[in-house]
Design a protein around this motif. Structure first.
Motif, PDB file in Angstrom:
ATOM      1  N   ARG A 190     -34.068 -36.549 -24.209  1.00  0.00           N
ATOM      2  CA  ARG A 190     -33.716 -37.857 -24.782  1.00  0.00           C
ATOM      3  C   ARG A 190     -32.693 -38.570 -23.912  1.00  0.00           C
ATOM      4  N   MET A 191     -31.795 -37.814 -23.311  1.00  0.00           N
ATOM      5  CA  MET A 191     -30.806 -38.417 -22.416  1.00  0.00           C
ATOM      6  C   MET A 191     -31.486 -39.042 -21.199  1.00  0.00           C
ATOM      7  N   VAL A 192     -32.511 -38.373 -20.676  1.00  0.00           N
ATOM      8  CA  VAL A 192     -33.265 -38.926 -19.543  1.00  0.00           C
ATOM      9  C   VAL A 192     -33.979 -40.205 -19.959  1.00  0.00           C
ATOM     10  N   PHE A 193     -34.600 -40.183 -21.132  1.00  0.00           N
ATOM     11  CA  PHE A 193     -35.296 -41.370 -21.624  1.00  0.00           C
ATOM     12  C   PHE A 193     -34.321 -42.538 -21.775  1.00  0.00           C
ATOM     13  N   GLY A 194     -33.164 -42.274 -22.374  1.00  0.00           N
ATOM     14  CA  GLY A 194     -32.187 -43.336 -22.574  1.00  0.00           C
ATOM     15  C   GLY A 194     -31.709 -43.938 -21.261  1.00  0.00           C
ATOM     16  N   ALA A 195     -31.453 -43.099 -20.273  1.00  0.00           N
ATOM     17  CA  ALA A 195     -30.998 -43.592 -18.967  1.00  0.00           C
ATOM     18  C   ALA A 195     -32.083 -44.429 -18.295  1.00  0.00           C
ATOM     19  N   ALA A 196     -33.334 -43.965 -18.367  1.00  0.00           N
ATOM     20  CA  ALA A 196     -34.433 -44.718 -17.757  1.00  0.00           C
ATOM     21  C   ALA A 196     -34.642 -46.051 -18.456  1.00  0.00           C
ATOM     22  N   LEU A 197     -34.491 -46.063 -19.758  1.00  0.00           N
ATOM     23  CA  LEU A 197     -34.661 -47.304 -20.513  1.00  0.00           C
ATOM     24  C   LEU A 197     -33.551 -48.301 -20.180  1.00  0.00           C
ATOM     25  N   ARG A 198     -32.325 -47.826 -20.091  1.00  0.00           N
ATOM     26  CA  ARG A 198     -31.226 -48.716 -19.710  1.00  0.00           C
ATOM     27  C   ARG A 198     -31.436 -49.295 -18.316  1.00  0.00           C
TER      28      ARG A 198
ATOM     29  N   ALA B 253     -32.370 -53.902 -15.042  1.00  0.00           N
ATOM     30  CA  ALA B 253     -32.918 -54.358 -13.769  1.00  0.00           C
ATOM     31  C   ALA B 253     -33.335 -55.825 -13.818  1.00  0.00           C
ATOM     32  N   ASP B 254     -33.703 -56.284 -14.998  1.00  0.00           N
ATOM     33  CA  ASP B 254     -34.129 -57.682 -15.145  1.00  0.00           C
ATOM     34  C   ASP B 254     -33.808 -58.136 -16.566  1.00  0.00           C
ATOM     35  N   PRO B 255     -32.605 -58.681 -16.781  1.00  0.00           N
ATOM     36  CA  PRO B 255     -32.183 -59.071 -18.120  1.00  0.00           C
ATOM     37  C   PRO B 255     -33.069 -60.128 -18.776  1.00  0.00           C
TER      38      PRO B 255
ATOM     39  N   LYS C 292     -42.875 -48.662 -19.939  1.00  0.00           N
ATOM     40  CA  LYS C 292     -43.653 -47.988 -18.900  1.00  0.00           C
ATOM     41  C   LYS C 292     -42.754 -47.348 -17.856  1.00  0.00           C
ATOM     42  N   GLU C 293     -41.582 -47.923 -17.640  1.00  0.00           N
ATOM     43  CA  GLU C 293     -40.692 -47.428 -16.597  1.00  0.00           C
ATOM     44  C   GLU C 293     -39.949 -46.149 -17.007  1.00  0.00           C
ATOM     45  N   THR C 294     -40.123 -45.738 -18.255  1.00  0.00           N
ATOM     46  CA  THR C 294     -39.540 -44.452 -18.660  1.00  0.00           C
ATOM     47  C   THR C 294     -40.470 -43.288 -18.324  1.00  0.00           C
TER      48      THR C 294
END
Length: 275
Positions: A231-239, A244-246, A256-258
């Motif tokens: 879950r920590m990996v998912f959260g970091a990838a989602l952030r 990256a593009d607000p 998709k980027e997770t």
């Protein structure tokens, strides 16, 4: 079709000296990544729907999602109810296509835990699926402390319930974000000397990877539940994807980027247990 029961994947693990990961799912993105990683590593995987997941997504939907992924997978996939607290909840999961029921009666008095778990095991076995029980409460990081499993009680529990797997409390903790802890290997040795059922470690994210791998090879621990770590990996990838593009707002393109980071992290978890 690669839909499997818990016994289907844990009995070979017990005999072969390895463990299978029970991966805590919260949505389509992570469960899809988990199966992709298992196919890449060529090992079985257990998709788990815990209380938080079930609060967000109904059991009938989760059952169909798990089975859809399993039927297209090239490796065995178990559809597992994690921490079911009542007979009715376990019965509903069975009706929704789950192939493994974990009944959590560890807070109950021993005799009551045995009686209730045996009832769930009989329900599961009558339908041709598996049952996991728990003896000894596993606590939470920054929360309620664990109550270690008594080996004599574990022996009685295993013998009288007929479970296919037994979750034990041996220094493991739920929701631990670091790997500074470790399992009580002396207690594990005593428990397995008195039982022959595959053993399960909840809170596997807090167990050092080296110890996970070594105990998977050399003990009856055949299943590690892994949630927080991934879950920590998912959260970091989602952030990262959001930041990256607000201006981006389409959640499908963001989510998709997770996928790739989750697959990579899951492959690492699975490879360490494969032996």
């Amino acid at each position: 079709m690669s839909l499997a029961t818990l016994a289907d994947v844990l009995q070979p693990a017990l005999k072969g000296g390895y463990a299978v990961a029970g991966l805590v799912t919260l949505g389509w993105e992570d469960m899809r990544a988990f199966v992709a990683a298992a196919e890449a590593v060529n090992c079985a995987v257990i998709l788990q729907a815990g209380p938080g997941c079930r609060e967000h997504t109904p059991l009938p939907v989760l059952g169909r999602m798990f089975r859809h992924l399993a039927e297209a997978a090239s490796v065995p996939v178990v559809a597992h109810l994690d921490h079911g607290y009542t007979y009715d909840e376990c019965s509903e999961a069975l009706d929704c296509g789950f192939t493994s029921l974990m009944f959590d009666g560890c807070r109950r008095p021993l005799a009551e835990n045995i009686a209730q778990t045996r009832k769930i095991a009989e329900l599961a076995h009558a339908a041709g699926i598996s049952c996991e029980g728990e003896i000894g409460f596993v606590g939470y990081a920054e929360g309620e402390q664990s109550a270690g499993t008594d080996p004599e009680e574990a022996a009685r529990f295993a013998a009288e319930t007929g479970v296919d797997a037994m979750a034990i409390s041996v220094g493991n903790v739920h929701l631990q974000q670091n790997k500074e802890g470790g399992l009580d290997e002396a207690r594990i040795a005593t428990i397995q000397a008195l039982t022959n059922v595959p053993l399960v470690i909840h809170g596997g994210s807090g167990v050092p990877v080296e110890q996970r791998a070594r105990l998977a090879k050399n003990t009856h621990i055949c299943k590690y539940n892994i949630g927080t770590e991934l879950r920590m990996v998912f959260g970091a990838a989602l952030r990262d994807a959001v930041n990256a593009d607000p201006s981006r707002f389409d959640r499908v393109s963001i989510l998709k980027e997770t996928h790739d980071p989750m697959v990579a992290a899951t492959r690492h978890v699975l490879s360490a247990l494969k032996g």
